[in-house]
Design an enzyme around this catalytic site. Structure first.
Site, short mmCIF file in Angstrom:
data_model
loop_
_atom_site.label_atom_id
_atom_site.label_comp_id
_atom_site.label_asym_id
_atom_site.label_seq_id
_atom_site.Cartn_x
_atom_site.Cartn_y
_atom_site.Cartn_z
N GLY A 308 3.91 2.87 14.49
CA GLY A 308 4.79 2.21 15.01
C GLY A 308 5.94 3.70 14.69
O GLY A 308 5.75 3.83 14.02
N GLY A 310 4.75 5.26 17.55
CA GLY A 310 3.17 6.19 18.36
C GLY A 310 3.30 7.45 18.29
O GLY A 310 1.82 7.75 18.87
N LYS A 312 2.80 10.38 16.13
CA LYS A 312 1.77 10.76 15.41
C LYS A 312 0.77 9.97 15.80
O LYS A 312 -0.73 11.01 15.59
CB LYS A 312 2.55 10.35 14.05
CG LYS A 312 3.46 11.46 13.22
CD LYS A 312 3.41 11.54 11.42
CE LYS A 312 5.01 11.32 11.39
NZ LYS A 312 6.12 10.34 11.56
N ASP A 357 -0.37 -5.65 8.17
CA ASP A 357 0.63 -5.48 7.21
C ASP A 357 -0.19 -4.52 6.32
O ASP A 357 -1.69 -4.87 6.03
CB ASP A 357 0.94 -6.70 6.92
CG ASP A 357 2.16 -6.23 5.63
OD1 ASP A 357 2.56 -5.41 5.42
OD2 ASP A 357 2.56 -6.92 4.82
N CYS A 427 10.57 10.14 7.07
CA CYS A 427 11.68 10.87 7.21
C CYS A 427 12.97 11.28 6.79
O CYS A 427 14.10 10.49 6.95
CB CYS A 427 11.68 10.51 8.73
SG CYS A 427 12.74 11.78 9.81
#
Length: 491
Positions: A308, A310, A312, A357, A427
């Protein structure tokens, strides 16, 4: 410190005769300024509901535009919101010097109005008298006349000096407290300054002095470019450039196009058809490096384990399709998994989106050739895009992510076949979220995994450090501060 000027003539309404009474001033309804009201509402949502400005502001702008707000006012509202959030720490220090109480004793809505006013006075080209007048009018609308008087008094004190003079007054000297000086001057929490400095020294040992730190902190406070990705096999950079003739090619990614200021990606056919999208060039480089890493054996099945929202995953799916490989995109949160499915819609190759998960795999061990985990993190690498995150995060948040980051990397290694490649990305440049995680997991794996030098897989990109992992930087590469470690499973 200067005192506020008296803006009302002492003789207004007086007859001049001894004992004459001043005529009562008629009540005037405050004027509603749509740009400043939208900016105020956005700041309140960020403060009260932990909203992100880049998510809440577009909806507020759409609502205001439906009520007649024009594009010029929308641009002003956007500048006020992001500019105020980026320099909030500096403005707080200046406001604190202009009031007779601790900053924490000021009502948050009042502080938001004061910050908006400080931004207009100190950083924009709005004339001082107009900045004060418009902000006091805003205060009358959203706070009431009584608090508007307080706002007026404080803003007039702020208007006595320019930003450079104020910084000289409120920032401690660099030689006395370097981190606190940089924190005030460049509007970052002190702990973030310390963490970024530690990381910059690790990755750029020859470029870790004061000048380098100031370049990095300034880059965090600049408006980031909007970058598009032309998803390979589905769109080309040339097609996007034809639609946006003022745009420029990406610096590093062959699939990137940088928009000129004010460019609107939403009007591009390829974006509307999901063949292209908005994606920072650093994120593109992470996906491209994983896809380019050499493999031992087949190359048929890829996994994006933290997919999420989405971006990448969509690039990986397009790259995989060109090779006849399939992508599994997994995202724990169902609503984010739906965003992933939307991003991948129309991809010509086989793909599957699941809500699962990553630490409790819904797949067999050792079945993937390439695996990416862009793990949840503090987000300190994207402060240009989410300036409020610097004020929202705390040092303990970094420690809180650590167990999940390690679990996700271990799970990614388990999911990869012998000879396959794992990409660990964040990031964030914080050492506790980057090299420390990878080092810990590699020690625990006992030789099951080895480093791959990621630097050659980002051809043409300079200043990637000593390797084998890479750290991108806003001030060096014009990207978010993405980190990537590439590992090969050997047993």
């Amino acid at each position: 410190m200067s005192t506020p000027r008296n803006t009302h003539g002492s003789s207004a309404g007086a007859s001049g005769a001894p004992g004459s009474k001043r005529a009562p001033r008629p009540h005037r309804r405050p004027k509603k300024d749509p740009a400043r009201i939208v900016a105020f509402r956005a700041l309140r949502a960020v403060d009260e509901r932990d909203a992100y400005a880049n998510l809440i502001l577009p909806s507020l702008l759409r609502e205001a535009e439906q009520q007649g707000m024009d594009r010029r006012d929308a641009a002003l509202a956007t500048e006020l919101v992001y500019g105020t959030l980026r320099l909030q720490g500096t403005y707080d220090a200046i406001i604190a010097a202009c009031i007779d109480r601790p900053l924490g004793k000021v009502d948050p809505p009042v502080l938001d109005v004061l910050s908006l006013g400080a931004h207009q006075l100190l950083t924009t080209r709005i004339p001082s008298h107009a900045a004060v007048s418009a902000t006091v009018e805003l205060a009358r609308v959203v706070l009431g006349d009584g608090k508007a008087k307080f706002v007026n008094a404080v803003l007039r004190r702020i208007s006595a000096h320019d930003l450079e003079t104020w910084i000289g007054l409120v920032a401690p000297p660099y030689d006395k407290d370097a981190e606190d000086h940089l924190a005030v001057v460049h509007s970052h929490p002190r702990w973030v300054v310390a963490a970024l400095w530690d990381s910059l020294g690790r990755w750029q040992p020859d470029d870790a002095g004061r000048a380098a730190m100031e370049r990095l902190l300034r880059a965090d406070n600049e408006r980031p470019e909007v970058t598009l990705v032309a998803r390979p096999g589905r769109a080309t950079v040339g097609e996007l450039a034809d639609a946006l003739p003022e745009a420029a090619p990406g610096r590093w990614s062959p699939f990137a196009l940088r928009l000129a200021e004010g460019g609107d990606p939403g009007g591009i056919t390829a974006v509307q058809e999901n063949r292209a999208g908005v994606q920072d060039e650093g994120s593109q480089l992470v996906a491209l490096a994983l896809a380019a890493a050499p493999l031992d054996g087949p190359d048929r099945l890829w996994l994006d384990g933290c997919a999420g929202p989405g971006g990448k995953a969509a690039l990986l799916a397009a790259l995989a399709a060109e090779r006849g490989a399939a992508l599994v995109a997994s995202e724990k949160q169902p609503h984010r998994a739906r965003l992933v499915a939307r991003a991948l819609a129309g991809n010509p190759g086989p793909y599957t989106v699941i809500a699962a998960d990553g630490t409790r795999p819904a797949w067999q061990a050792g079945c993937f050739d390439r695996v990416l985990v862009d793990v949840p993190c503090s987000g300190l690498g994207a402060l240009r895009r989410r300036p409020e995150a610097r004020w929202r995060r705390r040092p303990q948040d970094v420690a809180g992510f650590a167990p999940l980051q390690r679990d996700l990397l271990r799970s990614a290694i388990d999911a990869t076949r012998v000879g396959g490649v794992v990409g660990y990305a964040t990031c964030s440049p914080h050492l506790a979220e980057t090299r420390a995680v990878v080092d810990d997991v590699l020690r625990a794996e006992g030789g099951r995994v080895e480093w791959i030098d990621a630097r050659p897989l980002m051809p043409g990109v300079p200043a990637l450090g000593d390797g084998p992992d890479v750290q991108l930087w806003p001030h060096l590469h014009g990207t978010d501060a993405m980190y990537l470690a590439l590992l090969r499973r050997t047993a």
